[in-house]
Design a protein around this motif. Structure first.
Motif, short mmCIF file in Angstrom:
data_model
loop_
_atom_site.label_atom_id
_atom_site.label_comp_id
_atom_site.label_asym_id
_atom_site.label_seq_id
_atom_site.Cartn_x
_atom_site.Cartn_y
_atom_site.Cartn_z
N GLY A 50 0.82 -1.20 0.00
CA GLY A 50 0.00 0.00 0.00
C GLY A 50 0.86 1.26 0.00
O GLY A 50 2.08 1.18 -0.18
N THR A 51 0.18 2.39 0.19
CA THR A 51 0.85 3.68 0.08
C THR A 51 0.44 4.61 1.20
O THR A 51 -0.73 4.65 1.58
N ILE A 52 1.38 5.36 1.73
CA ILE A 52 1.08 6.43 2.67
C ILE A 52 1.61 7.74 2.09
O ILE A 52 2.77 7.81 1.69
N SER A 53 0.71 8.76 2.02
CA SER A 53 1.15 10.08 1.60
C SER A 53 0.94 11.07 2.74
O SER A 53 -0.05 11.01 3.46
N ILE A 54 1.90 11.98 2.87
CA ILE A 54 1.79 13.09 3.81
C ILE A 54 1.99 14.35 3.00
O ILE A 54 3.00 14.48 2.30
N GLY A 55 1.03 15.29 3.09
CA GLY A 55 1.05 16.40 2.13
C GLY A 55 0.80 15.80 0.77
O GLY A 55 -0.10 14.98 0.61
N ASP A 56 1.59 16.16 -0.20
CA ASP A 56 1.39 15.59 -1.53
C ASP A 56 2.50 14.62 -1.89
O ASP A 56 2.76 14.35 -3.05
N ARG A 57 3.13 14.08 -0.85
CA ARG A 57 4.32 13.27 -1.08
C ARG A 57 4.11 11.85 -0.57
O ARG A 57 3.68 11.65 0.57
N VAL A 58 4.41 10.88 -1.38
CA VAL A 58 4.40 9.49 -0.93
C VAL A 58 5.61 9.30 -0.02
O VAL A 58 6.73 9.62 -0.41
N VAL A 59 5.37 8.80 1.21
CA VAL A 59 6.48 8.73 2.18
C VAL A 59 6.93 7.30 2.46
O VAL A 59 7.71 7.08 3.38
N ASN A 60 6.44 6.35 1.68
CA ASN A 60 6.80 4.94 1.93
C ASN A 60 8.29 4.74 2.18
O ASN A 60 8.68 3.95 3.02
N ASN A 61 9.11 5.46 1.43
CA ASN A 61 10.56 5.28 1.56
C ASN A 61 11.24 6.47 2.22
O ASN A 61 12.45 6.64 2.07
N VAL A 62 10.48 7.29 2.93
CA VAL A 62 11.04 8.48 3.58
C VAL A 62 11.32 8.15 5.05
O VAL A 62 10.49 7.55 5.73
N LEU A 63 12.47 8.54 5.54
CA LEU A 63 12.83 8.29 6.94
C LEU A 63 11.88 9.03 7.88
O LEU A 63 11.38 10.11 7.54
N PRO A 64 11.66 8.49 9.09
CA PRO A 64 10.77 9.15 10.05
C PRO A 64 11.11 10.63 10.26
O PRO A 64 10.22 11.47 10.28
N LYS A 65 12.38 10.94 10.37
CA LYS A 65 12.77 12.32 10.68
C LYS A 65 12.47 13.28 9.53
O LYS A 65 12.44 14.48 9.71
N ASP A 66 12.27 12.74 8.34
CA ASP A 66 12.01 13.60 7.17
C ASP A 66 10.54 13.61 6.76
O ASP A 66 10.20 14.06 5.67
N ARG A 67 9.65 13.12 7.65
CA ARG A 67 8.24 13.03 7.27
C ARG A 67 7.40 14.22 7.71
O ARG A 67 6.19 14.25 7.50
N ASP A 68 8.02 15.18 8.38
CA ASP A 68 7.29 16.35 8.87
C ASP A 68 6.21 15.96 9.88
O ASP A 68 5.12 16.52 9.92
N ILE A 69 6.52 14.95 10.69
CA ILE A 69 5.61 14.49 11.74
C ILE A 69 6.34 14.52 13.08
O ILE A 69 7.58 14.54 13.12
N ALA A 70 5.57 14.56 14.16
CA ALA A 70 6.15 14.30 15.48
C ALA A 70 5.17 13.44 16.24
O ALA A 70 3.96 13.59 16.12
N MET A 71 5.71 12.51 17.00
CA MET A 71 4.85 11.55 17.66
C MET A 71 4.95 11.68 19.19
O MET A 71 6.04 11.92 19.72
N VAL A 72 3.81 11.53 19.85
CA VAL A 72 3.76 11.55 21.31
C VAL A 72 3.34 10.16 21.77
O VAL A 72 2.30 9.65 21.37
N PHE A 73 4.17 9.56 22.62
CA PHE A 73 3.95 8.18 23.02
C PHE A 73 3.25 8.09 24.38
O PHE A 73 3.30 9.01 25.19
N GLN A 74 2.65 6.94 24.60
CA GLN A 74 1.93 6.66 25.84
C GLN A 74 2.84 6.74 27.07
O GLN A 74 2.48 7.29 28.09
N ASN A 75 4.04 6.21 26.92
CA ASN A 75 4.94 6.12 28.08
C ASN A 75 5.89 7.31 28.18
O ASN A 75 6.91 7.23 28.83
N TYR A 76 5.55 8.42 27.51
CA TYR A 76 6.31 9.67 27.55
C TYR A 76 7.67 9.58 26.85
O TYR A 76 8.06 10.49 26.15
N ALA A 77 8.40 8.48 27.10
CA ALA A 77 9.72 8.30 26.49
C ALA A 77 10.65 9.49 26.74
O ALA A 77 11.34 9.96 25.84
#
Ligand code: ADP
Ligand code: ADP
Length: 231
Positions: free
Chosen positions: A63-90
């Motif tokens: 399948g495919t994941i796009s963020i903005g107008d860009r397919v991010v299947n092969n994009v590293l997490p740090k380059d996806r323009d996302i930030a994640m908040v975890f349950q255990n705070y980390a």
């Protein structure tokens, strides 16, 4: 623009058994720019796996994941323009609140003054101004979760991903943080994808709610629409 589009997204886990286990079964979902989308459903239905694939923390089977107008299947997490908040705070226990929030930006070699400004701004938004020199162990659960949110805010991502961020908090703090995260959404104008198994959380926070079961999407609707659906 940061809509997030999942197309025919599949995740199979391969354990010791010969048959792969399909945790996410070819789902399609469009999360609109600046929408607050909640993924809700019972434990094991595939919410977290879906979110982690969007973050790039879990490999996609198909399948495919796009963020903005860009397919991010092969994009590293740090380059996806996302930030994640975890349950255990980390959070890093040996670092102060300031350093916990600044860490990612330091890695990315942001100038010191810019880091300080972003951390101060986030601390203002989250009411952490007086806590910046403390270590995580000197904070309450709610304060720790605010630091985890702060660490996401300072990155100024277009998309925030939340994985059951409130489930380790007591009932009172959960209700308070619910309101805070909703306000944050209004203030930051970002797209937010929020995973929870708590239906009340879903109904009160979501612009729309995506109900998952056994790796499938059962329904996507606004809270009122869901509420009025005959069972
Ligand atoms: P949820 O977030 O809705 O509770 P998950 O996405 O964590 O569900 O898990 C979906 C399914 O995939 C569950 O049956 C879970 O046991 C399985 N699963 C999750 N992670 C792994 C893994 N690393 N290896 C094998 N199976 C996994
Ligand atoms: P961690 O804090 O998990 O050790 P690092 O800060 O070492 O992660 O960064 C690992 C990579 O992940 C970095 O390139 C960083 O930009 C990215 N990253 C750090 N924190 C987040 C986050 N909250 N959400 C998404 N990506 C992150």
């Amino acid at each position: 623009m940061a809509k997030v589009v999942l197309e025919d997204l599949i995740k199979e886990y391969r354990g010791d058994s010969k048959e792969p286990f399909r945790a996410v079964k070819k789902i399609n979902l469009e999360i609109r720019d600046r929408e607050f989308m909640v993924l809700v459903g019972p434990s094991g239905c595939g919410k977290s796996t879906s979110l982690r694939m969007i973050a790039g923390l879990e490999e996609i089977t198909d399948g495919t994941i796009s963020i903005g107008d860009r397919v991010v299947n092969n994009v590293l997490p740090k380059d996806r323009d996302i930030a994640m908040v975890f349950q255990n705070y980390a959070l890093y226990p040996h670092m102060t609140v300031f350093d916990n929030m600044a860490f990612g930006l330091k890695l990315m070699k942001y100038p010191k003054a810019e880091i300080k400004k972003r951390v101060d701004d986030a601390a203002d938004i989250l009411g952490l101004q007086t806590m910046l020199d403390r270590k995580p162990k000197a904070l309450s659960g709610g304060q720790r979760q605010r630091v985890a949110v702060g660490r996401a805010i300072v990155r100024k991502p277009k998309v925030f991903l939340f994985d059951e961020p409130l489930s380790n908090l007591d009932a009172k703090m959960r209700v308070q943080m619910r309101t805070e995260i909703s306000k944050l959404h209004a203030r930051l104008n970002a797209t937010m994808i929020y995973v929870t198994h708590d239906q009340v959380e879903a109904m009160t926070m979501g612009d729309r709610i995506c109900v998952m079961k056994d790796g499938n999407i059962m329904q996507v609707d606004e809270p009122l629409g869901l509420y009025n659906t005959p069972k």
